[in-house]
Scaffold this motif. Structure first.
Motif, PDB file in Angstrom:
ATOM      1  N   ALA A  84       0.792  -1.067  -0.045  1.00 53.97           N
ATOM      2  CA  ALA A  84      -0.056  -0.115   0.086  1.00 53.97           C
ATOM      3  C   ALA A  84       0.976   1.255  -0.017  1.00 53.97           C
ATOM      4  N   LEU A  85       0.668   2.006  -1.115  1.00 55.12           N
ATOM      5  CA  LEU A  85       1.514   3.589  -1.024  1.00 55.12           C
ATOM      6  C   LEU A  85       0.503   4.482  -1.022  1.00 55.12           C
ATOM      7  N   GLY A  86       0.646   5.441  -0.177  1.00 54.59           N
ATOM      8  CA  GLY A  86       0.224   6.712  -0.271  1.00 54.59           C
ATOM      9  C   GLY A  86       0.828   7.689   0.635  1.00 54.59           C
ATOM     10  N   CYS A  87       0.150   8.994   0.640  1.00 50.43           N
ATOM     11  CA  CYS A  87       0.638   9.988   1.641  1.00 50.43           C
ATOM     12  C   CYS A  87      -0.426  11.011   2.113  1.00 50.43           C
ATOM     13  N   ILE A  88      -0.456  10.914   3.355  1.00 56.74           N
ATOM     14  CA  ILE A  88      -1.488  11.469   3.980  1.00 56.74           C
ATOM     15  C   ILE A  88      -0.840  13.004   4.580  1.00 56.74           C
ATOM     16  N   ILE A  89      -1.119  14.090   4.427  1.00 55.52           N
ATOM     17  CA  ILE A  89      -0.403  15.410   5.272  1.00 55.52           C
ATOM     18  C   ILE A  89      -1.498  15.990   5.990  1.00 55.52           C
ATOM     19  N   ARG A  90      -0.985  16.307   7.112  1.00 54.05           N
ATOM     20  CA  ARG A  90      -1.797  16.910   8.114  1.00 54.05           C
ATOM     21  C   ARG A  90      -2.261  18.170   7.705  1.00 54.05           C
ATOM     22  N   TYR A  94      -9.882  18.006  11.264  1.00 51.88           N
ATOM     23  CA  TYR A  94     -10.031  16.353  11.691  1.00 51.88           C
ATOM     24  C   TYR A  94      -9.825  15.230  10.486  1.00 51.88           C
ATOM     25  N   HIS A  95     -10.115  15.839   9.153  1.00 53.25           N
ATOM     26  CA  HIS A  95      -9.936  14.966   8.040  1.00 53.25           C
ATOM     27  C   HIS A  95      -8.580  14.037   8.050  1.00 53.25           C
ATOM     28  N   PHE A  96      -7.433  14.623   8.502  1.00 53.68           N
ATOM     29  CA  PHE A  96      -6.310  13.978   8.482  1.00 53.68           C
ATOM     30  C   PHE A  96      -6.401  12.723   9.370  1.00 53.68           C
ATOM     31  N   GLU A  97      -7.066  12.942  10.856  1.00 53.58           N
ATOM     32  CA  GLU A  97      -7.031  11.809  11.412  1.00 53.58           C
ATOM     33  C   GLU A  97      -8.131  10.706  10.763  1.00 53.58           C
ATOM     34  N   ALA A 100      -6.273   8.962   7.871  1.00 50.47           N
ATOM     35  CA  ALA A 100      -5.010   8.074   8.458  1.00 50.47           C
ATOM     36  C   ALA A 100      -5.541   6.865   9.300  1.00 50.47           C
ATOM     37  N   ASN A 101      -6.642   7.200  10.120  1.00 47.12           N
ATOM     38  CA  ASN A 101      -6.904   6.125  10.746  1.00 47.12           C
ATOM     39  C   ASN A 101      -7.642   4.917   9.905  1.00 47.12           C
ATOM     40  N   GLU A 102      -8.674   5.324   9.240  1.00 39.26           N
ATOM     41  CA  GLU A 102      -9.481   4.386   8.198  1.00 39.26           C
ATOM     42  C   GLU A 102      -8.562   3.774   7.546  1.00 39.26           C
ATOM     43  N   SER A 103      -7.731   4.333   6.638  1.00 34.52           N
ATOM     44  CA  SER A 103      -7.008   3.697   5.659  1.00 34.52           C
ATOM     45  C   SER A 103      -6.085   2.622   6.414  1.00 34.52           C
ATOM     46  N   GLY A 104      -5.407   3.074   7.608  1.00 36.26           N
ATOM     47  CA  GLY A 104      -4.610   2.223   8.278  1.00 36.26           C
ATOM     48  C   GLY A 104      -5.414   0.909   8.720  1.00 36.26           C
ATOM     49  N   ALA A 105      -6.310   0.917   9.190  1.00 36.18           N
ATOM     50  CA  ALA A 105      -7.338   0.047   9.786  1.00 36.18           C
ATOM     51  C   ALA A 105      -7.822  -1.005   8.488  1.00 36.18           C
ATOM     52  N   GLY A 106      -8.352  -0.210   7.373  1.00 37.91           N
ATOM     53  CA  GLY A 106      -8.531  -1.019   6.272  1.00 37.91           C
ATOM     54  C   GLY A 106      -7.368  -1.983   5.677  1.00 37.91           C
ATOM     55  N   VAL A 107      -6.116  -1.260   5.634  1.00 36.06           N
ATOM     56  CA  VAL A 107      -5.064  -2.098   5.287  1.00 36.06           C
ATOM     57  C   VAL A 107      -4.908  -3.315   6.172  1.00 36.06           C
ATOM     58  N   THR A 108      -4.884  -3.141   7.370  1.00 34.79           N
ATOM     59  CA  THR A 108      -4.608  -4.085   8.331  1.00 34.79           C
ATOM     60  C   THR A 108      -5.743  -5.240   8.233  1.00 34.79           C
TER      61      THR A 108
END
Length: 157
Positions: A84-90, A94-97, A100-108
């Motif tokens: 998985a390759l991507g880039c999320i910049i703060r 609250y959109h950053f969180e 970041a949280n949902e994409s990470g949880a989805g990948v896992t």
């Protein structure tokens, strides 16, 4: 029980592996650099071009769905590992969180649901200079993690 320590002293051989890469287009300069470093490292470990599938999605939130679609492919053979390759910049909201949280949880979740190793190189940084500083190393790291985990799971099967 055999315990593998593949990555510490052994050169990783990915020549027999089939690797899938999902790249988010958002922050494309960064994700293109991640992909270039990742693919170069895969090739250095013996993964040939015809054994790499590289797809693009709009952003980090779309990455898990594409990973799941790749994980379901078994014809002619399943993927040995996914990346998985991507880039999320703060930003200022609250959109950053959320992303970041949902994409990470989805990948896992995809990795666990489909029992396929996934190297998560979706960068989460405070600003663009942090992303630029990490793009090459994290791309290479993702390739090495994918190959090492695929070989580990193969040895445990």
């Amino acid at each position: 029980m055999f315990v593998s320590n593949l990555g510490s002293t052994t050169t990783l051989d990915g020549s027999a592996l089939k690797i899938g890469i999902v790249q988010a287009r958002f922050n494309e300069d960064i994700t293109n650099a991640l992909a270039a470093a990742c693919i170069a490292e895969l090739k250095a470990m013996g993964v040939s071009d015809d054994r790499i599938t590289h797809v693009h999605v709009p952003g980090a939130l779309e990455v898990p769905l594409a990973l799941a679609a790749l994980a379901q492919i078994e014809d002619p053979e399943p993927f040995s590992a996914l990346i998985a390759l991507g880039c999320i910049i703060r930003g200022e909201t609250y959109h950053f969180e959320l992303v970041a949280n949902e994409s990470g949880a989805g990948v896992t979740r995809v990795g666990m649901d489909y029992h396929v190793p996934i190297a998560n190189a979706i960068l989460t940084t405070e600003d663009m200079p942090q992303a630029v500083a990490r793009q090459t190393d994290k791309g290479r790291d993702a390739a090495r993690v994918a190959v090492e985990m695929a070989l580990l799971l193969e040895s445990l099967a």
